[in-house]
Design an enzyme around this catalytic site. Structure first.
Site, PDB file in Angstrom:
ATOM      1  N   GLU A   1     -30.140 -12.296  -7.820  1.00  0.00           N
ATOM      2  CA  GLU A   1     -29.787 -11.760  -6.508  1.00  0.00           C
ATOM      3  C   GLU A   1     -29.970 -10.250  -6.500  1.00  0.00           C
ATOM      4  O   GLU A   1     -29.225  -9.515  -7.159  1.00  0.00           O
ATOM      5  CB  GLU A   1     -28.344 -12.113  -6.154  1.00  0.00           C
ATOM      6  CG  GLU A   1     -27.982 -11.546  -4.796  1.00  0.00           C
ATOM      7  CD  GLU A   1     -26.689 -12.097  -4.234  1.00  0.00           C
ATOM      8  OE1 GLU A   1     -26.168 -13.064  -4.787  1.00  0.00           O
ATOM      9  OE2 GLU A   1     -26.225 -11.547  -3.237  1.00  0.00           O
TER      10      GLU A   1
ATOM     11  N   LYS B   1     -13.213 -27.355 -12.142  1.00  0.00           N
ATOM     12  CA  LYS B   1     -14.475 -27.243 -11.400  1.00  0.00           C
ATOM     13  C   LYS B   1     -14.380 -27.743  -9.961  1.00  0.00           C
ATOM     14  O   LYS B   1     -15.368 -28.247  -9.418  1.00  0.00           O
ATOM     15  CB  LYS B   1     -15.603 -27.962 -12.160  1.00  0.00           C
ATOM     16  CG  LYS B   1     -15.770 -27.441 -13.572  1.00  0.00           C
ATOM     17  CD  LYS B   1     -16.785 -28.179 -14.382  1.00  0.00           C
ATOM     18  CE  LYS B   1     -16.807 -27.630 -15.804  1.00  0.00           C
ATOM     19  NZ  LYS B   1     -17.674 -28.332 -16.697  1.00  0.00           N
TER      20      LYS B   1
ATOM     21  N   ASP C   1     -19.115 -21.587 -18.875  1.00  0.00           N
ATOM     22  CA  ASP C   1     -19.527 -22.755 -18.097  1.00  0.00           C
ATOM     23  C   ASP C   1     -19.647 -22.327 -16.631  1.00  0.00           C
ATOM     24  O   ASP C   1     -18.636 -22.052 -15.977  1.00  0.00           O
ATOM     25  CB  ASP C   1     -18.458 -23.852 -18.243  1.00  0.00           C
ATOM     26  CG  ASP C   1     -18.893 -25.164 -17.614  1.00  0.00           C
ATOM     27  OD1 ASP C   1     -19.762 -25.119 -16.715  1.00  0.00           O
ATOM     28  OD2 ASP C   1     -18.368 -26.214 -18.012  1.00  0.00           O
TER      29      ASP C   1
ATOM     30  N   HIS D   1     -30.749  -4.008   3.658  1.00  0.00           N
ATOM     31  CA  HIS D   1     -31.355  -5.253   3.205  1.00  0.00           C
ATOM     32  C   HIS D   1     -32.649  -5.566   3.898  1.00  0.00           C
ATOM     33  O   HIS D   1     -33.572  -6.118   3.297  1.00  0.00           O
ATOM     34  CB  HIS D   1     -30.372  -6.410   3.343  1.00  0.00           C
ATOM     35  CG  HIS D   1     -29.696  -6.654   2.046  1.00  0.00           C
ATOM     36  ND1 HIS D   1     -30.338  -7.212   0.987  1.00  0.00           N
ATOM     37  CD2 HIS D   1     -28.463  -6.323   1.631  1.00  0.00           C
ATOM     38  CE1 HIS D   1     -29.512  -7.252  -0.037  1.00  0.00           C
ATOM     39  NE2 HIS D   1     -28.364  -6.706   0.329  1.00  0.00           N
TER      40      HIS D   1
END
Ligand code: ADP
Length: 618
Positions: A281, A413, A489, A587
């Protein structure tokens, strides 16, 4: 330390490394409902269960005819009584000048009793003491663990120069007679044809060939023949496939490359850190870098670890809600906490049970175990500890049906209120005071504008959205980038990014106080992907590679605070970009016109000087 009957009973098959567990809640049941330790006539579940390595382990005390809790009491009492009797007799003989070696029958009996009980007590506590000082086998040999319906093979902690690790049991099923045998000398083309035809399973290549790189190459060729795609952009060479075998990734055909950028220095708790961020990104590293600069020139940030405990919550079922409640009361009874901690902590010398929180859904019980796990993120460790306790409970609750070692009350998660409120992994708060002139000169905005935007966006806006732990601008951006760089993770980004960003004016309304509170940062510096060469290099840069030998857990806690510090920097920079209205303008410039290399380079330099974020970062 208090030794209750349950604890003594468990010593029959365990080693002591006691930690006092803080079991949440109070027993709510009337006394009669606490009689859960009474054996029921039949034990179907227990008898049907296969002995696990832990339950099958033979202890010296197994030879005793009585339950160990009774023999302990008997021998302790015998020892005290015999000692007391002999002391009295000895004093009497000295007073009456009777020769000490003239023994009566009762004295001989007392003497024998004293010696016998002494031998018993020394051997019982001596053996357990020696066992406690020898590292638990489980630390070196990790059993396969089932987590969230996934089987995790034994962890490999040896460096890649060590002998090849045992293959993952899931990858190797040599019991299947249909699998054709081939030897490593066979031609690759023959092996490829055998895999393509379905005669040889792809997952068996590593163990059959004994060469992980070759196995990946064969698999890649198989894929090409089946799909027609050569996956040319995916590198195959230049990676240590041995290091992921049985631990990080099955059936590899290559590896994805990711750029790693460095933001910083970040001044945090009196030290400086350079932050490795793996991301694709644009502007993210530049933006975090600007935030780091603002923090550093303002005197740095400070952090506190509020809590450190990984959780796992199995779900079990009973025939009635009454029985389910019995288990809840049992687990929450403080008098059982020592026993449960002893049973649980056998999973690893680093595992220390902190508490068990129970929730009922009818006749189903969800037990949220929380434990410290040293420098490991801890999912394997806590899952093994939970399995130990489930095995232990089966004796007293034979009607308990274990449905899953994970019942989602953990919660792993998935966004959930329990992690947001109770915490999971490391709960960290990090703060800094940013001087007014720094807000103006470095961040190109003002303190009132930042405070107002934070209230309306991160607090009110997130409330309008019904956010769960999402009271921030883009914590997950920074968390994910550092997670990937340091071998965490990435899926745990879900709850690790829970964050509330606060901005308040201080120092007579001049300066900005900014803080991030993150209740569930799940990180480790050993195990999983952290030992891979690239990820280990990033951990090394932060000074947190591997286990902390002086204070186990210090490395992983430090990593959590660094991540919180990086999030603080990221929040500061993005919120400033939004407050000053730079975001879209910059941007459009950076993302739309950067095809040309020269323009892209110029835009990148501009981004570093005056970073802004992509709309998707908000
Ligand atoms: P996780 O529990 O995060 O899945 P692993 O089980 O893969 O982690 O790795 C933890 C392993 O690392 C255990 O076998 C443990 O004995 C070992 N270990 C070595 N040093 C430490 C330490 N300082 N803290 C925690 N675990 C450690």
């Amino acid at each position: 330390m208090k030794m209750n009957p349950s604890l003594s009973a468990y010593k029959e098959r365990t080693e002591p490394s006691l930690t006092i567990a803080v079991i949440e809640g109070k027993p709510l049941a009337p006394p009669e409902t606490m009689d859960v330790r009474r054996r029921l006539p039949s034990k179907p579940a227990a008898s049907e269960r296969k002995p696990t390595p832990s339950t099958a382990r033979v202890q010296a005390s197994d030879a005793l005819p009585l339950p160990i809790r009774h023999t302990n009491k008997i021998f302790s009492a015998l020892f005290m009584a015999a000692l007391y009797f002999l002391m009295c007799r000895w004093r009497e003989k000295v007073r009456t000048s009777t020769p000490l070696h003239l023994l009566t029958l009762s004295e001989i009996f007392a003497f024998v009793s004293l010696v016998a009980s002494l031998i018993y007590l020394i051997s019982f506590f001596g053996i357990t003491y020696v066992q406690s000082s020898i590292p638990s086998n489980e630390d070196e040999i990790d059993d396969e663990v089932v987590v969230n319906d996934r089987h995790f093979p034994p962890a490999l902690n040896a460096p890649s120069t060590s002998p090849p690790p045992p293959p993952c049991p899931l990858l190797v099923d040599t019991s299947d007679a249909k699998i054709p045998s081939f030897c490593p000398d066979d031609n690759d083309d023959e092996i490829v044809r055998s895999v393509v035809s379905g005669k040889t399973p792809s997952y068996i290549l590593e163990s059959k060939l004994g060469d992980c790189r070759r196995a990946a190459g064969v698999r890649r060729e198989v894929l090409r023949r089946i799909t027609g795609s050569a996956m040319q952009g995916l590198p195959l060479d230049g990676f240590d496939y041995q290091s992921i075998l049985g631990q990080c990734c099955e059936m590899p055909v290559g590896y994805v490359t990711l750029p790693v950028g460095i933001a910083g220095p970040l001044a945090l708790d009196g030290k400086i850190y350079y932050l490795p961020m793996a991301t694709t990104e644009g502007c993210l590293v530049a933006s975090t870098n600007r935030g780091c600069k603002a923090i550093s020139v303002s005197g740095g940030a400070e952090s506190v670890v509020l809590r450190d405990g990984m959780t796992r919550a199995p779900v079990v079922r009973f025939g009635s809600a009454k029985r389910a409640a019995d288990l809840k009361f049992f687990l929450e009874d403080p008098s059982n906490s020592d026993t449960l901690a002893l049973v649980f902590n056998r999973s690893s010398r680093f595992a220390k049970l902190q508490g068990i929180q129970c929730a009922l859904a009818g006749k189903n019980v969800y037990m949220r175990f929380s434990c410290s796990t040293g420098d490991a993120m801890g999912m394997n460790m806590v899952s093994k500890g939970v399995q130990n306790v489930l095995d232990y409970l089966q004796d007293d609750f034979p009607d308990m049906e274990v449905l899953s070692v994970s019942g989602n009350f953990c919660s792993d998660k998935k966004p959930s209120a329990v992690n947001w409120i109770e915490g999971r992994g490391k709960s960290v708060v990090c703060e800094a005071i940013i001087k007014e002139e720094v807000v103006t000169k470095v961040l190109k905005t003002s303190v009132p504008a930042l405070v107002e935007l934070n209230t309306l966006k991160n607090l009110a806006g997130s409330a309008v959205a019904g956010a769960l732990g999402g009271f921030n601008a883009h914590a997950s951006n920074i968390v994910s980038a550092i997670f990937i760089a340091t071998g965490q993770d990435p899926a745990q980004n879900v709850e690790s990014s829970h964050c509330i960003t606060m901005m308040e004016v201080v120092n007579d309304g001049k300066d900005l106080h900014i803080s991030v509170t993150m209740p569930s940062i799940e990180v480790g510096t050993v195990g999983g992907g952290t030992q891979l060469a690239a990820q280990a290099a990033c951990l090394d840069l932060l000074g947190v590679k591997g286990s902390n030998l002086e204070s186990p857990g210090a490395n992983s806690r430090l990593l959590a605070t660094i991540i919180a510090g990086a999030v603080l920097a990221g929040e500061l920079s993005l919120m400033s970009a939004l407050a000053s209205g730079q975001l879209v303008r910059s941007h459009m410039k950076y993302n739309r016109s950067s095809r040309d290399i020269t323009q892209a380079a110029a835009a990148a330099v501009a981004a570093v000087r005056n970073p802004s974020e992509k709309t998707k970062s908000q």
